[in-house]
Enzyme design. Sequence first.
Site, mmCIF file in Angstrom:
data_model
loop_
_atom_site.group_PDB
_atom_site.id
_atom_site.type_symbol
_atom_site.label_atom_id
_atom_site.label_comp_id
_atom_site.label_asym_id
_atom_site.label_seq_id
_atom_site.Cartn_x
_atom_site.Cartn_y
_atom_site.Cartn_z
ATOM 1 N N TYR A 159 0.922 -1.255 -0.036
ATOM 2 C CA TYR A 159 -0.047 -0.015 0.004
ATOM 3 C C TYR A 159 0.906 1.121 -0.041
ATOM 4 O O TYR A 159 0.659 2.060 -0.623
ATOM 5 C CB TYR A 159 -0.965 -0.012 1.231
ATOM 6 C CG TYR A 159 -1.839 1.125 1.370
ATOM 7 C CD1 TYR A 159 -2.991 1.255 0.608
ATOM 8 C CD2 TYR A 159 -1.648 2.096 2.173
ATOM 9 C CE1 TYR A 159 -3.876 2.108 0.361
ATOM 10 C CE2 TYR A 159 -2.521 3.150 2.325
ATOM 11 C CZ TYR A 159 -3.705 3.244 1.356
ATOM 12 O OH TYR A 159 -4.369 4.448 1.551
ATOM 13 N N THR A 194 -13.400 4.863 6.740
ATOM 14 C CA THR A 194 -14.150 4.358 5.581
ATOM 15 C C THR A 194 -14.235 2.726 5.654
ATOM 16 O O THR A 194 -13.596 2.418 6.502
ATOM 17 C CB THR A 194 -13.462 4.676 4.439
ATOM 18 O OG1 THR A 194 -12.112 3.938 4.315
ATOM 19 C CG2 THR A 194 -13.109 6.312 4.421
#
Length: 255
Positions: A159, A194
């Site tokens: 990531y 989120t």
Amino acid sequence: MDLQLAGGIAAVTGAASGIGRATAHYLAGEGVAVGLLDRDLPAAESVAAEINDAGGSAVAIQVDVSDEGSVERAMAQVAYALGGLDYLVLCAGISTLFGKAVDEIDASQWDREFGVNVRGQWLPVKYALPALRASSREPAISIVASDSALFAAPLNAAYEATKAAVLMLTKALAVDLRPDGIRVNCVCPSVVDTPQSRGALGIPEGGYAGIGYPVHSPEDIARYLTLLISPVTRTINAHPLVADFGYSAQSNFPA
């Protein structure tokens, strides 16, 4: 402050949830017609219905941001359905490998993370360019990067590498598109509440409350993304806006 966006047209990737959904609503509230691009078409259609029911203008279009043909079709659909394109906001992304050591990651997993997080930012720009170049406004692009582009945490190499690539892609695009009058900036937030971040960190919905460190709401990042495409920030270009509550400014010197 008048952001001078009313009457414009924007495409938002990852618009069915999280930061993308919040950004679509924020843009619509500023009087922008919005193309909602997401792999989950029913969820994107639900967001479009929310915007249209509130008096805005939105259309939902299915896209796989890692697939060239899908992106080409989606960008053409947005421009056709809404009558052009002035702004592009790229929110689609995944974080599926947090907690894995580099020798535990399969090449296919690595490639998928880069496919969505890096290829999936480049392809929408590529196929939005004809419409952006034809815009009669001040076209601009804003992209969701991450503070992971700047600072490494354990067991998050894939990531972090993708977001570092997004940061440099932002700068390269800004340089290349300057002659076209198209600005490109990105936002580098720390943790945002989120579905993606909760899934990556194994946190249930609502689980960030009292967690011991500050967490952004999707609306926080939506405001920054919207501000960066606004003409009121016309002198800001190639900029990574770091939103981390100021924590990166603090030295770890043991005193």
